[in-house]
Structure formats: C-alpha cells, structure tokens
Design an enzyme around this catalytic site. Structure first.
Site, PDB file in Angstrom:
ATOM      1  N   GLU A 155       0.980 -56.793  42.652  1.00  0.00           N
ATOM      2  CA  GLU A 155       0.160 -55.585  42.550  1.00  0.00           C
ATOM      3  C   GLU A 155      -0.517 -55.254  43.870  1.00  0.00           C
ATOM      4  O   GLU A 155      -1.008 -56.137  44.571  1.00  0.00           O
ATOM      5  CB  GLU A 155      -0.910 -55.806  41.475  1.00  0.00           C
ATOM      6  CG  GLU A 155      -1.852 -54.632  41.269  1.00  0.00           C
ATOM      7  CD  GLU A 155      -2.857 -54.872  40.154  1.00  0.00           C
ATOM      8  OE1 GLU A 155      -3.529 -53.919  39.752  1.00  0.00           O
ATOM      9  OE2 GLU A 155      -2.959 -56.031  39.680  1.00  0.00           O
ATOM     10  N   GLU A 256      -6.296 -49.713  31.858  1.00  0.00           N
ATOM     11  CA  GLU A 256      -7.140 -50.656  32.573  1.00  0.00           C
ATOM     12  C   GLU A 256      -8.354 -49.905  33.112  1.00  0.00           C
ATOM     13  O   GLU A 256      -8.624 -49.862  34.308  1.00  0.00           O
ATOM     14  CB  GLU A 256      -6.369 -51.353  33.702  1.00  0.00           C
ATOM     15  CG  GLU A 256      -7.044 -52.650  34.149  1.00  0.00           C
ATOM     16  CD  GLU A 256      -6.335 -53.341  35.290  1.00  0.00           C
ATOM     17  OE1 GLU A 256      -6.093 -54.551  35.181  1.00  0.00           O
ATOM     18  OE2 GLU A 256      -6.022 -52.670  36.286  1.00  0.00           O
TER      19      GLU A 256
END
Length: 272
Positions: A155, A256
């Site tokens: 990520e 998220e």
C-alpha cells in the site's frame, strides 16, 4: 451516490471501534454488510494466542461476516507506526513471527488478501538496508500468503500523514509489487489502491486508476477532507468507482473511513 452494501466491506479497525473487537462483526452485519476487513487487531502482539484467534474466528462466523482483508502485524495502529517489516531489530522480528500466524488465520476464515505495511524510515539507517530487509520480509510474506490462498497487498500511504513512509504514491507501491513478484516468482503481490491516501498526496485519481487498476488486489476509500464517509467531502467517489468497474476491477471496496459524529451505525446513509 447510490450503491448497495454488497460491493463494500467495512474496516472494523476504524468503524464500530466503540464496541469490543468481538462485537464488531455482528454490528457490521446489522448494518447490512457481510464482508469486513481488519488491521492486525492486537497491537504489540504478533501472536495473540489460540484463544484470541479462535474468539475472533467464532465472532466472524456467528455474525455471518467474511473477513476479506487482514493486515500483517504493523506495530501500533492507529498510532505512530506505519508497518514493521523494514525496521531493523525487534519490530521486523515481530513481523516475521506474525507471518505464519496471520496467514494461517486468513486461511482458516477464507480471507484472500493480506496487507503488509512497509514501515517508516529510521534515523541512522541506510534506506538501502531497510529496502533489502523489506524485500526479504515481503518475499517471506508472499510465500505465506500463497500457501493461504491469498494475495499480498502493498500500500501507498500519504506523505502528509506519514512523512517517513517511503511509498507515498501509486508508482512507488507498484514498483515494490514488481520487485516482490520478481524475487518470489509467485506473482501474488498486488497493489492496495487506497483512493484517500492517494488523494491526500495530490494524485490524479482517474489517471492512477487507468494506469494501475490491473495491478489492484484491493481498493479502499474515504472522502476528503476529513477521512469521512463517501459524500461528506469533495472526492467524486461514485465516478471513480464507476471508472474502476470499467477498468475491470471486480473485488471488494473497503470502507476505511472515520465514523459519523452520531456513531458508526449512522455512517452508511449514502448507501441505497
């Protein structure tokens, strides 16, 4: 914006945190979701023990929720840490101790995506040394993920909130994905495409999707500014998700984001 809950999963490390960990899957199910994801839920504990792992597994199964994404051990989250795998010494050892624990748990609940946060740069340590350690640990993680039937996610975070994290744009994360795939020979490393982090970094999100959707193993969203639910900020998330659809992305999209002021259960009014 009009979407159904079926394409989304809820990150239980940001949402429903007003509840104990083992009550969160049921709360997500009551809100209409059958898929969830988690950061490693035991900060400081790469192996929390059989009872803790069994308890989480039972909570997921009882709620009827599938865990679709799980972080490897990443230090203190939420908090100052941004991963452990590139940190010389005790933290990278904790990451290694966690690899098989996390992968075995993922396999036991059918989780098919394991996220490995890279870790911050460390004063007094050559970045090349950290990168070599990171590659070694990521190859180990890729092998464990492969045995578990999962992809390994890498990520990009944003440099505003994570100024010492070296992967702060999609290109850097994709380059790391390619290094891992070349070194492991497995081809199961993928990009975690977090549109919030990329937007904070000033990326052209449409262009990023066009260039890198084929490398994406998972997608996460939150609105900007504020990291709130879709519709609370200015990001054209509906258009961006449509663009992902056209690019062929068929996986879950992780929510998220922070909960609404009225609480996590009130955070999904944008869903239809």
């Amino acid at each position: 914006m009009s979407f159904t809950a079926a394409r989304f999963d809820v990150n239980l490390s940001l949402l429903f945190t007003e509840l104990p960990l083992l009550e969160r899957p049921a709360a997500a199910a009551a809100a209409g979701f059958d898929a969830v994801e988690l950061w490693w839920p035991w900060p400081g504990e790469p192996d929390p023990g059989k009872a803790a792992l069994d308890g989480l597994r039972t909570a997921l199964e009882t709620a009827g929720t599938r865990l679709v994404g799980l972080n490897f051990y990443a230090g203190l989250l939420p908090g100052p840490d941004r991963g452990a795998l590139s940190l010389p010494g005790a933290e990278s050892e904790r990451f290694r101790a966690n690899i098989e624990v996390a992968a075995d748990f993922a396999a036991s609940v059918g989780c098919t995506a394991l996220n490995a946060l890279y870790g911050n740069r460390v004063d007094g340590v050559d970045p090349a040394e950290q990168d070599a350690l990171a590659l070694d640990n990521l190859v180990r993680a890729a092998a464990a993920a492969d045995r578990a039937g999962a992809v390994l996610l890498i990520e990009a975070l944003n440099a505003v909130e994570s100024p010492r994290y070296p992967l702060t744009d999609a290109e850097a994360a994709v380059a790391a994905v390619r290094r891992v795939n070349e070194a492991s020979g497995l081809g199961n490393a993928r990009l975690l495409l977090d549109l919030y982090h990329l937007a904070v970094g000033g990326a052209d999100l449409a262009a990023v999707i066009d260039r890198h959707a084929d490398c994406a193993g998972h997608v996460q969203i939150a609105d900007l500014p504020g990291r709130g639910a879709p519709g609370t900020g200015a990001l054209p998330l509906s258009d961006l998700l449509d663009r992902l659809d056209r690019a062929g992305y068929e996986g879950y999209v992780g929510l998220e984001h922070k909960p609404a002021p009225a609480g996590s259960a009130a955070s999904f009014s944008w869903l239809r």
